[in-house]
Structure formats: C-alpha cells, structure tokens
Design an enzyme around this catalytic site. Structure first.
Site, PDB file in Angstrom:
ATOM      1  N   ALA A  12      41.728  31.434  33.160  1.00  0.00           N
ATOM      2  CA  ALA A  12      43.139  31.549  33.555  1.00  0.00           C
ATOM      3  C   ALA A  12      44.105  31.353  32.401  1.00  0.00           C
ATOM      4  O   ALA A  12      45.248  31.797  32.464  1.00  0.00           O
ATOM      5  CB  ALA A  12      43.436  30.552  34.674  1.00  0.00           C
ATOM      6  N   GLN A  15      44.275  35.824  27.841  1.00  0.00           N
ATOM      7  CA  GLN A  15      45.205  36.957  27.790  1.00  0.00           C
ATOM      8  C   GLN A  15      45.388  37.628  29.145  1.00  0.00           C
ATOM      9  O   GLN A  15      46.516  37.895  29.554  1.00  0.00           O
ATOM     10  CB  GLN A  15      44.578  38.042  26.926  1.00  0.00           C
ATOM     11  CG  GLN A  15      44.643  38.024  25.477  1.00  0.00           C
ATOM     12  CD  GLN A  15      44.577  39.486  25.053  1.00  0.00           C
ATOM     13  OE1 GLN A  15      45.614  40.087  24.834  1.00  0.00           O
ATOM     14  NE2 GLN A  15      43.385  40.046  25.016  1.00  0.00           N
ATOM     15  N   ARG A  92      32.084  38.427  22.298  1.00  0.00           N
ATOM     16  CA  ARG A  92      31.065  38.581  21.267  1.00  0.00           C
ATOM     17  C   ARG A  92      31.594  38.043  19.947  1.00  0.00           C
ATOM     18  O   ARG A  92      32.620  38.501  19.451  1.00  0.00           O
ATOM     19  CB  ARG A  92      30.673  40.048  21.111  1.00  0.00           C
ATOM     20  CG  ARG A  92      29.398  40.224  20.302  1.00  0.00           C
ATOM     21  CD  ARG A  92      29.165  41.672  19.934  1.00  0.00           C
ATOM     22  NE  ARG A  92      28.801  42.482  21.090  1.00  0.00           N
ATOM     23  CZ  ARG A  92      27.693  43.214  21.174  1.00  0.00           C
ATOM     24  NH1 ARG A  92      26.841  43.234  20.192  1.00  0.00           N
ATOM     25  NH2 ARG A  92      27.459  43.943  22.227  1.00  0.00           N
ATOM     26  N   THR A 129      35.593  40.603  36.176  1.00  0.00           N
ATOM     27  CA  THR A 129      36.260  41.362  35.113  1.00  0.00           C
ATOM     28  C   THR A 129      35.654  41.023  33.755  1.00  0.00           C
ATOM     29  O   THR A 129      35.574  41.875  32.869  1.00  0.00           O
ATOM     30  CB  THR A 129      37.773  41.044  35.115  1.00  0.00           C
ATOM     31  OG1 THR A 129      38.342  41.486  36.354  1.00  0.00           O
ATOM     32  CG2 THR A 129      38.502  41.722  33.965  1.00  0.00           C
ATOM     33  N   ASP A 159      38.924  51.581  33.913  1.00  0.00           N
ATOM     34  CA  ASP A 159      38.419  52.873  33.426  1.00  0.00           C
ATOM     35  C   ASP A 159      38.911  54.003  34.335  1.00  0.00           C
ATOM     36  O   ASP A 159      39.322  55.064  33.867  1.00  0.00           O
ATOM     37  CB  ASP A 159      36.887  52.843  33.390  1.00  0.00           C
ATOM     38  CG  ASP A 159      36.380  51.602  32.668  1.00  0.00           C
ATOM     39  OD1 ASP A 159      36.720  51.427  31.491  1.00  0.00           O
ATOM     40  OD2 ASP A 159      35.672  50.787  33.301  1.00  0.00           O
ATOM     41  N   ARG A 162      42.522  54.598  33.656  1.00  0.00           N
ATOM     42  CA  ARG A 162      42.656  55.297  32.375  1.00  0.00           C
ATOM     43  C   ARG A 162      42.345  56.782  32.551  1.00  0.00           C
ATOM     44  O   ARG A 162      43.017  57.647  31.977  1.00  0.00           O
ATOM     45  CB  ARG A 162      41.683  54.691  31.353  1.00  0.00           C
ATOM     46  CG  ARG A 162      42.123  53.321  30.837  1.00  0.00           C
ATOM     47  CD  ARG A 162      40.988  52.619  30.103  1.00  0.00           C
ATOM     48  NE  ARG A 162      41.437  51.419  29.416  1.00  0.00           N
ATOM     49  CZ  ARG A 162      40.633  50.490  28.919  1.00  0.00           C
ATOM     50  NH1 ARG A 162      39.300  50.620  29.032  1.00  0.00           N
ATOM     51  NH2 ARG A 162      41.127  49.436  28.307  1.00  0.00           N
ATOM     52  N   HIS A 187      30.439  49.468  32.896  1.00  0.00           N
ATOM     53  CA  HIS A 187      31.731  49.328  32.218  1.00  0.00           C
ATOM     54  C   HIS A 187      31.445  49.086  30.740  1.00  0.00           C
ATOM     55  O   HIS A 187      31.411  47.962  30.267  1.00  0.00           O
ATOM     56  CB  HIS A 187      32.548  48.170  32.798  1.00  0.00           C
ATOM     57  CG  HIS A 187      33.724  47.830  31.928  1.00  0.00           C
ATOM     58  ND1 HIS A 187      34.797  48.654  31.767  1.00  0.00           N
ATOM     59  CD2 HIS A 187      33.969  46.772  31.125  1.00  0.00           C
ATOM     60  CE1 HIS A 187      35.655  48.126  30.915  1.00  0.00           C
ATOM     61  NE2 HIS A 187      35.175  46.983  30.499  1.00  0.00           N
TER      62      HIS A 187
HETATM   63  P1  NAX Z   1      40.563  35.704  26.407  1.00  0.00           P
HETATM   64  O1  NAX Z   1      39.571  35.304  25.379  1.00  0.00           O
HETATM   65  O2  NAX Z   1      42.004  35.807  26.063  1.00  0.00           O
HETATM   66  O3  NAX Z   1      40.459  34.705  27.639  1.00  0.00           O
HETATM   67  C1  NAX Z   1      39.235  34.324  28.192  1.00  0.00           C
HETATM   68  C2  NAX Z   1      39.429  32.937  28.732  1.00  0.00           C
HETATM   69  O4  NAX Z   1      38.231  32.594  29.428  1.00  0.00           O
HETATM   70  C3  NAX Z   1      39.657  31.881  27.660  1.00  0.00           C
HETATM   71  O5  NAX Z   1      40.854  31.185  27.946  1.00  0.00           O
HETATM   72  C4  NAX Z   1      38.430  30.990  27.770  1.00  0.00           C
HETATM   73  O6  NAX Z   1      38.730  29.638  27.528  1.00  0.00           O
HETATM   74  C5  NAX Z   1      38.025  31.228  29.218  1.00  0.00           C
HETATM   75  N1  NAX Z   1      36.637  30.878  29.516  1.00  0.00           N
HETATM   76  C6  NAX Z   1      35.537  30.998  28.738  1.00  0.00           C
HETATM   77  N2  NAX Z   1      34.462  30.509  29.361  1.00  0.00           N
HETATM   78  C7  NAX Z   1      34.874  30.083  30.558  1.00  0.00           C
HETATM   79  C8  NAX Z   1      34.220  29.449  31.642  1.00  0.00           C
HETATM   80  N3  NAX Z   1      32.917  29.158  31.586  1.00  0.00           N
HETATM   81  N4  NAX Z   1      34.951  29.139  32.725  1.00  0.00           N
HETATM   82  C9  NAX Z   1      36.266  29.396  32.766  1.00  0.00           C
HETATM   83  N5  NAX Z   1      36.944  29.968  31.773  1.00  0.00           N
HETATM   84  C10 NAX Z   1      36.254  30.309  30.676  1.00  0.00           C
HETATM   85  O7  NAX Z   1      40.008  37.077  26.996  1.00  0.00           O
HETATM   86  P2  NAX Z   1      40.767  38.164  27.897  1.00  0.00           P
HETATM   87  O8  NAX Z   1      41.415  39.133  27.007  1.00  0.00           O
HETATM   88  O9  NAX Z   1      41.582  37.472  28.932  1.00  0.00           O
HETATM   89  O10 NAX Z   1      39.517  38.897  28.565  1.00  0.00           O
HETATM   90  C11 NAX Z   1      38.682  38.233  29.476  1.00  0.00           C
HETATM   91  C12 NAX Z   1      37.429  39.053  29.733  1.00  0.00           C
HETATM   92  O11 NAX Z   1      37.750  40.319  30.291  1.00  0.00           O
HETATM   93  C13 NAX Z   1      36.618  39.357  28.473  1.00  0.00           C
HETATM   94  O12 NAX Z   1      35.240  39.164  28.764  1.00  0.00           O
HETATM   95  C14 NAX Z   1      36.897  40.807  28.232  1.00  0.00           C
HETATM   96  O13 NAX Z   1      35.853  41.433  27.507  1.00  0.00           O
HETATM   97  C15 NAX Z   1      36.991  41.308  29.640  1.00  0.00           C
HETATM   98  N6  NAX Z   1      37.630  42.611  29.848  1.00  0.00           N
HETATM   99  C16 NAX Z   1      37.170  43.378  30.844  1.00  0.00           C
HETATM  100  C17 NAX Z   1      37.726  44.591  31.170  1.00  0.00           C
HETATM  101  C18 NAX Z   1      37.211  45.406  32.290  1.00  0.00           C
HETATM  102  O14 NAX Z   1      37.753  46.482  32.504  1.00  0.00           O
HETATM  103  N7  NAX Z   1      36.198  45.007  33.053  1.00  0.00           N
HETATM  104  C19 NAX Z   1      38.840  45.131  30.351  1.00  0.00           C
HETATM  105  C20 NAX Z   1      39.607  44.085  29.616  1.00  0.00           C
HETATM  106  C21 NAX Z   1      38.750  43.007  29.016  1.00  0.00           C
HETATM  107  O15 NAX Z   1      38.220  43.486  27.794  1.00  0.00           O
END
Ligand code: NAX
Length: 328
Positions: A12, A15, A92, A129, A159, A162, A187
C-alpha cells in the site's frame, strides 16, 4: 447506512498504492453508494511511509471511507476482508535470476494465501497485480485450500486497456467503440493481445485494420513491451495506469462485464482453448456478481495458436519452477 466493504491492498505504500488507494476511497471501484474500509498491508520498513499515505487519505475527507486498518501482519490486516488486491511484491534486483524472483515472491504469496485462507470473509475475491502476477496468484490459490479456486485472478487488464488504446489510435475510433479485445496467456512479454476476435464499431477489428504487418510487427510488440517503454520514458514503472486497471478489473468482476462484450482476466484454466488445466492464464471472460466464465467457441487460427502456446509454455515453466521449490 450500508455496511462498509473491506478492501485489502498489499504494498500500500508503493507507487501503485499511491494511486489505487485514492481511487478506491473515492468510490471508483465499489460505486458512489458503498462505504469502504481499507485494510493496508506493508512490510515493517514501509510502515512509516504508509502512515504518511494514510494522513493524506484522511486529508481527502472521502465521504465513503469509513475506516483504515494498517499493519505488517497479514493475519491481522486480512481479517474479514471481502476483496484483497495483492499489489506488493518483490521486484527483480540486480543479478537476480528468474528463479530467484519466483522464490522471493513465493515466500510472500504462500504466506498471504495462508493468511487469507484463515481470516478473510467467506465471500472474498483476490486479485493479484504484483509480478510475476499469474504465478503469484497460482501460489496464493494453492496455499488457500478453503477458498474456492475461482476467487483468485491475476491482472491482465492493464494489457487489455493498452491494447484498446493502441487499436483506438490506429483506427481513429473511440475506445468505447472497441469490444471483445483479448489478452491470452501470461502477463509478461510473451502475452498475446488478440485483435482477431475484437470488433471496432461491430466490425471485425483485423479487417478494419486490414494490415497484418501492423498487427504482428507493431501492435503486438507495442502492447507487450509497453511496461518497458513507460520505464524508459518516466524513469519508473507504470503506476497510475496499473492502479486504474486494478480498479477496472475488480469492479467488473464484482458488478459484471458489459452486455455484448468481455474482459481479459487471468484465471484458473479448465482446459479451455487447450490451456493446461490449473494454470492461471489470461482468457476472454464475462463476469457477473463476482463470478467469471471463460468465453467459449472462439476459433483460433494457426497464428493465434502459436502465440497462445508460447505464452502458456512460459506459464507451465513457471509452475514447474515453483512446484520444484515446494511453493505449490
Ligand atoms: P513499489 O516497489 O513501488 O511498491 C511495492 C510495495 O510492496 C512496496 O511498498 C513494498 O514495501 C511492498 N511489499 C513488498 N513485499 C511486501 C509484502 N510481503 N507484503 C506487503 N507489502 C509488500 O512497486 P509498484 O510500482 O507499486 O508495483 C507493485 C507490483 O505491481 C510490482 O510487482 C510490479 O511489477 C507489479 N506490476 C504489475 C502490473 C500488471 O499489469 N499486473 C503492471 C504494473 C506493475 O509493474
């Protein structure tokens, strides 16, 4: 007044969360008459940032936001939730192999699957997600044996959106005129955005476009590599659009896809279109009242077959990896 719907969001303080939470609290997901209680899960080091986000949510004075729960303990934060949007994941890092990534996320999604199994509401729906989204959903689903498998899905709606946008730009038709778009498979860059069943103003989209080279060399790679293009331009990965797609997907799941149209969702395969049973793969689906059904009877030509098979093979490989790691 109505009982608030409890919506969990993981990651939460990240980003996507920074956009998603405000959209949910504004009523974009559950509608303007449904109060919502946010259940926000983060890891310990991010709880302070999350506190700041909660202060901002407070400062919006959203009429529909009836409460906020925060914490780092999934069995507390998921207590009684009706919808869980699993966004947080391990990105990653440098030198990390694909297997390392699957393993790091496996730890997160086994724990969250178990916690949901234990404490979520009986009607819970779970949308994943966080990447690798399909396989993370498979891990969570497998670790939540008491929750019906069809309550889990992974996000391919970004996707899908998009693809709508690209086709709209190519044909000069508004996105509202485009129906029956499909994302098949994973995805990932192997996903297959399929215009051959899509329609523009009720006419077959591939015929309207009339340009196979554009479909193969432009449309498909542009949609599949859009995430990388956003990183290149913005310096960070897509966030607002990912949040918007997460809202679209959950809203349509709970309230229903439009008549005469369908949406893309990664759900557990029942063997439809020769996608091996049990894989979480993206399909064309219709939704209604929190249920989904894979659209049946579409003709798949050789070109589409090859593309679907390639993406599904990647999913099967990911499943074999996490199975080898004992995560499912
Ligand atoms: P961020 O790195 O900004 O935020 C992720 C957050 O998750 C961080 O605040 C982190 O502390 C938290 N987190 C990590 N482990 C956790 C856990 N065990 N429990 C609770 N919180 C945890 O990433 P953001 O840009 O918000 O993206 C989040 C995820 O969405 C990434 O895995 C990203 O690859 C994925 N995406 C998926 C998309 C899709 O279409 N399915 C598109 C957008 C995005 O790339």
């Amino acid at each position: 007044s109505a009982t608030p719907v409890k919506v969990a969001v993981t990651g939460a303080a990240g980003q996507i969360g920074y956009s998603l939470l405000f959209r949910i609290a504004a009523g974009d997901l559950l509608g303007k008459d449904t109060p919502v209680q946010l259940h926000l899960l983060e890891i310990e080091p991010a709880l302070k940032t999350l506190e700041g986000v909660v202060m901002e949510l407070d400062d919006c004075a959203f009429p529909l936001l009836s409460g906020i729960v925060t914490g780092a303990d999934a069995t507390k934060v998921f207590d009684g939730v009706n919808l869980a949007l699993l966004v947080g994941a391990r990105p990653r890092g440098p030198g990390m192999e694909r297997g390392d990534l699957l393993e790091a996320n496996g730890a997160i999604f086994t724990a969250q699957g178990k916690a949901l199994n234990e404490v979520a509401a009986d009607d819970v729906r779970i949308g994943v997600t966080g990447n690798p989204a399909n396989t993370n959903a498979l891990i969570a689903m497998t670790n939540a044996p008491d929750i019906p498998d069809e309550r889990f899905s992974a996000l391919t709606r970004l996707d899908h959106n998009r693809a709508l946008s690209q086709l709209s730009a190519k044909t000069g038709s508004p996105v509202t005129d485009i129906t029956k778009m499909t994302i098949w498979g994973n995805h990932s860059a192997t996903q297959y955005p399929d215009v051959f069943h899509a329609e523009v103003g009720g006419r077959n989209a591939a015929e309207v476009v009339g340009d196979q080279a554009w479909i193969e060399d432009d449309f498909i790679p542009t949609v599949a590599k859009r995430g990388a293009a956003i990183i290149d331009a913005r310096g960070s990965s897509s966030a607002a659009s990912a949040a918007s797609a997460t809202v679209d997907a959950a809203r349509d799941w709970l309230t229903g896809s439009p008549e005469g149209d369908w949406v893309s969702m990664a759900v557990k395969s029942d063997g439809s279109y020769d996608v091996p049973e049990g894989l979480i793969s993206s399909f064309p689906v219709t939704t209604k009242d929190g249920s989904w059904e894979i659209v049946q009877g579409l003709e798949i030509d050789d070109f589409s077959r090859g593309k679907i098979d390639a993406s599904v093979k990647e999913l099967a490989d990911e499943r074999d990896t996490v199975s080898g790691l004992g995560l499912i």
